[in-house]
Design a protein around this motif. Structure first.
Motif, mmCIF file in Angstrom:
data_model
loop_
_atom_site.group_PDB
_atom_site.id
_atom_site.type_symbol
_atom_site.label_atom_id
_atom_site.label_comp_id
_atom_site.label_asym_id
_atom_site.label_seq_id
_atom_site.Cartn_x
_atom_site.Cartn_y
_atom_site.Cartn_z
ATOM 1 N N PHE A 8 0.852 -1.194 0.000
ATOM 2 C CA PHE A 8 0.000 0.000 0.000
ATOM 3 C C PHE A 8 0.883 1.237 0.000
ATOM 4 C CE2 PHE A 8 -2.133 3.637 1.671
ATOM 5 C CZ PHE A 8 -3.426 3.535 1.198
ATOM 6 N N SER A 9 0.515 2.238 -0.790
ATOM 7 C CA SER A 9 1.157 3.544 -0.616
ATOM 8 C C SER A 9 0.217 4.650 -1.070
ATOM 9 C CB SER A 9 2.490 3.639 -1.356
ATOM 10 O OG SER A 9 3.207 4.775 -0.858
ATOM 11 N N GLY A 10 0.547 5.874 -0.649
ATOM 12 C CA GLY A 10 -0.308 7.018 -0.967
ATOM 13 C C GLY A 10 0.503 8.224 -1.392
ATOM 14 N N VAL A 43 -4.302 10.391 -1.597
ATOM 15 C CA VAL A 43 -4.755 10.626 -0.214
ATOM 16 C C VAL A 43 -5.298 12.050 -0.056
ATOM 17 C CG1 VAL A 43 -3.500 8.774 0.919
ATOM 18 C CG2 VAL A 43 -2.312 10.904 0.490
ATOM 19 N N TYR A 129 -2.527 13.667 11.545
ATOM 20 C CA TYR A 129 -2.223 13.106 10.219
ATOM 21 C C TYR A 129 -1.535 11.733 10.248
ATOM 22 C CZ TYR A 129 0.668 13.626 5.830
ATOM 23 O OH TYR A 129 1.340 13.464 4.652
ATOM 24 N N ASP A 136 -4.642 4.194 6.843
ATOM 25 C CA ASP A 136 -4.612 3.907 5.400
ATOM 26 C C ASP A 136 -3.980 2.540 5.144
ATOM 27 O OD1 ASP A 136 -5.468 6.530 4.964
ATOM 28 O OD2 ASP A 136 -3.435 7.287 4.562
ATOM 29 N N ILE A 137 -2.870 2.321 5.818
ATOM 30 C CA ILE A 137 -2.084 1.107 5.590
ATOM 31 C C ILE A 137 -2.768 -0.098 6.239
ATOM 32 C CG2 ILE A 137 0.144 -0.012 6.084
ATOM 33 C CD1 ILE A 137 1.252 2.976 6.303
ATOM 34 N N GLN A 151 9.285 9.757 4.819
ATOM 35 C CA GLN A 151 8.129 9.140 5.480
ATOM 36 C C GLN A 151 8.496 8.070 6.508
ATOM 37 O OE1 GLN A 151 4.980 10.266 5.179
ATOM 38 N NE2 GLN A 151 6.053 11.876 4.051
ATOM 39 N N HIS A 154 6.928 8.381 9.995
ATOM 40 C CA HIS A 154 5.495 8.079 10.019
ATOM 41 C C HIS A 154 5.247 6.568 9.969
ATOM 42 C CE1 HIS A 154 4.467 12.325 8.328
ATOM 43 N NE2 HIS A 154 4.604 12.329 9.637
HETATM 44 N N1 TRP Z 1 2.167 10.942 4.273
HETATM 45 C C1 TRP Z 1 2.549 10.572 2.943
HETATM 46 C C2 TRP Z 1 3.285 11.748 2.278
HETATM 47 O O1 TRP Z 1 3.133 12.874 2.663
HETATM 48 C C3 TRP Z 1 1.359 10.210 2.086
HETATM 49 C C4 TRP Z 1 0.623 9.050 2.669
HETATM 50 C C5 TRP Z 1 -0.584 9.084 3.293
HETATM 51 C C6 TRP Z 1 1.042 7.693 2.668
HETATM 52 N N2 TRP Z 1 -0.969 7.848 3.676
HETATM 53 C C7 TRP Z 1 0.018 6.960 3.322
HETATM 54 C C8 TRP Z 1 2.173 7.035 2.206
HETATM 55 C C9 TRP Z 1 0.109 5.574 3.532
HETATM 56 C C10 TRP Z 1 2.270 5.649 2.405
HETATM 57 C C11 TRP Z 1 1.245 4.936 3.071
HETATM 58 O O2 TRP Z 1 4.002 11.527 1.348
#
Ligand code: TRP
Ligand code: AMP
Length: 345
Positions: A8-10, A43, A129, A136-137, A151, A154
Motif C-alpha cells: 500500500f502507498s499514498g 490521499v 495526520y 490507510d495502511i 516518510q 510516520h
Molecule cells: N504521508 C505521505 C506523504 O506525505 C502520504 C501518505 C498518506 C502515505 N498515507 C500513506 C504514504 C500511507 C504511504 C502509506 O508523502
C-alpha cells in the motif's frame, strides 16, 4: 507472489508532482506490480490538513491519478482510488486516535516543519495526520509500504500503533479467533538511488511541491524546454565530477545530480561516476537533459491526455474504491468486534 504480502502507498494531491515523487515513490510503485498485489491511493483527506482550494483539489486528485496511470500503474490488475471514497480510512483513524499517545505525535518532525512557528494555528488534522496514515495502511493489513526517505518516521509510528492495538486488545483478538496478532507490522520499502531527491537550487533542501521557486524542481508535466532550462540552471560547484563516490562527500548538489542520473538511467551511482568522472558539469548536464526529457516527456504527455478525460479518470477511481472497500470493510468490522462496538450483522 508471497501469499500474504500486500503493498500500500499514498500520494497527496497537493501542487505539482515532481521528480522526487517520481523517483522516490512512483517508480517503485510500478516495479512492485510484478511481484505483489498493490493498492495505490490518492490521499485527499491528507491534503485537506492544510487549506486547499476546492476546484484545485478536484483537479489535482485527477492529476495524481493520471500520473499513476501514465507512469505505468495498471488500475485493472491493481487498485487505484482516492481515499475519501472509502470511509473506513477515516473510521479506523478515529480508533487509532484513541490508541496513539500524544507523546508519540509530539515527536513527529513533519508536523513541526509544516506547522512552523504558528503552531497554535495549525489544524488538528495536521497534528493527527500520522494516525490517518497508519489507518490507510492497516485498514488493508498491508505489509509493505514503498515511500521516500521523509516518510520513515510516520511508518515507525504506524508500526507502534499496530503493536499497541495488538497488545491492548490481545485477549479480545484471541477470543474472536483472529490469532495472536490482528495487524501486521508494515515494513517501509525505501529503495533505489534516489530516496531523497534534493532541490535543484539548494542541495541541502529536499525537492518539494511547496518550494516557491519552480526552478527548484522538475515537474512531471514540464515540457522539454523547461526541463532543459532547469537542469542547465541547477546549482553545481566549480570542481569536475569525481570518479568515485567518496568524492561526492560535502558536494550535495553534485551528489544529487548523480543520484538523479543513476535513478533515471537505471544505473548504479558508481557506474555513472565511472562514465562521467573527471568531466565538467556542462557535458554531464546536457546528457542529463536528454535522459530526463526522454523519460519524463512521454509521462507528461500521457498525463495531459488523461486529465482531459475526466470521465475515464473518475471511473478508474470509483472502480478502485469499490474494490478497496471490500477489503477495508472486512477489517473495520473485525476492529469493531475486537474493540467491543456493536454492529449490524
Ligand atoms: N504521508 C505521505 C506523504 O506525505 C502520504 C501518505 C498518506 C502515505 N498515507 C500513506 C504514504 C500511507 C504511504 C502509506 O508523502
Ligand atoms: P507527498 O507528495 O508528500 O504525498 O509524497 C509522495 C511520495 O513521494 C512519498 O512517498 C514521499 O516520501 C515521496 N517524496 C516526496 N518528496 C520526495 C523527494 N524530494 N525525494 C524522494 N521522495 C520524495
Amino acid at each position: 507472489m508471497a501469499a500474504k504480502e500486500l503493498v500500500f502507498s499514498g500520494v497527496q494531491p497537493t501542487g505539482n508532482l515532481h521528480l522526487g515523487n517520481y523517483l522516490g515513490a512512483i517508480v517503485n510503485f510500478v516495479k512492485l506490480q510484478d511481484t505483489h498485489n498493490c493498492i495505490y491511493c490518492v490521499v485527499d483527506l491528507h491534503a485537506i490538513t492544510v487549506w486547499q482550494d476546492p476546484a484545485e483539489l478536484t483537479r489535482t486528485i485527477r492529476e495524481v491519478t493520471a500520473a499513476f496511470i501514465a507512469s505505468g500503474i495498471d488500475p485493472k490488475k491493481h487498485i487505484v482510488f482516492n481515499q475519501s471514497q472509502v470511509s473506513e480510512h477515516a473510521e479506523l483513524a478515529w480508533v487509532f486516535n484513541c490508541v496513539a499517545r500524544l507523546g508519540w505525535l509530539n515527536r513527529m518532525t513533519q508536523f513541526k516543519e509544516k506547522a512552523g512557528k504558528d503552531r497554535e494555528n495549525a489544524s488538528v488534522g495536521l497534528y493527527a495526520y500520522p494516525n490517518l496514515m497508519a489507518a490507510d495502511i492497516l485498514v488493508y493489513r498491508a505489509t509493505h509500504v514503498p515511500v521516500g526517505e521523509d516518510q520513515k518516521q510516520h511508518l515507525e509510528l504506524a508500526r507502534d500503533i499496530a503493536q499497541k492495538f495488538n497488545n491492548d486488545f490481545s485477549d479480545s483478538i484471541r477470543a474472536h479467533d483472529f490469532g495472536e496478532k490482528f495487524f501486521p507490522m508494515p515494513e517501509p520499502l525505501i529503495t533505489g538511488p534516489a530516496t531523497r531527491v534534493m532541490s535543484l537550487r539548494d542541495g541541502t533542501k529536499k525537492m518539494s511541491k511547496s518550494d516557491p521557486s519552480d526552478y527548484s524542481r522538475i515537474n512531471l508535466t514540464d515540457d522539454a524546454d523547461s526541463i532543459a532550462q532547469k537542469v542547465r540552471k541547477a546549482k553545481t560547484d566549480p570542481e569536475p565530477l569525481p570518479s568515485e563516490e567518496e568524492g561526492l562527500k560535502n558536494r550535495p548538489e553534485a551528489d544529487n545530480l548523480v543520484g538523479i542520473y543513476a535513478a533515471l538511467s537505471g544505473q548504479s551511482r558508481p557506474d555513472v561516476l565511472r562514465e562521467f568522472g573527471g568531466g565538467q558539469f556542462s557535458g554531464f548536464k546536457s546528457t542529463l537533459v536528454d535522459l530526463a526529457v526522454s523519460k519524463l516527456g512521454p509521462i507528461g504527455a500521457e498525463m495531459k491526455k488523461l486529465t482531459q478525460d475526466t470521465a475515464y479518470v473518475d471511473a478508474v477511481l470509483a472502480d478502485g474504491a469499490d474494490r478497496a472497500r471490500v477489503i477495508a470493510s472486512e477489517t473495520m468490522n473485525a476492529v469493531k468486534d475486537i474493540v467491543g462496538l456493536i454492529r449490524k450483522k
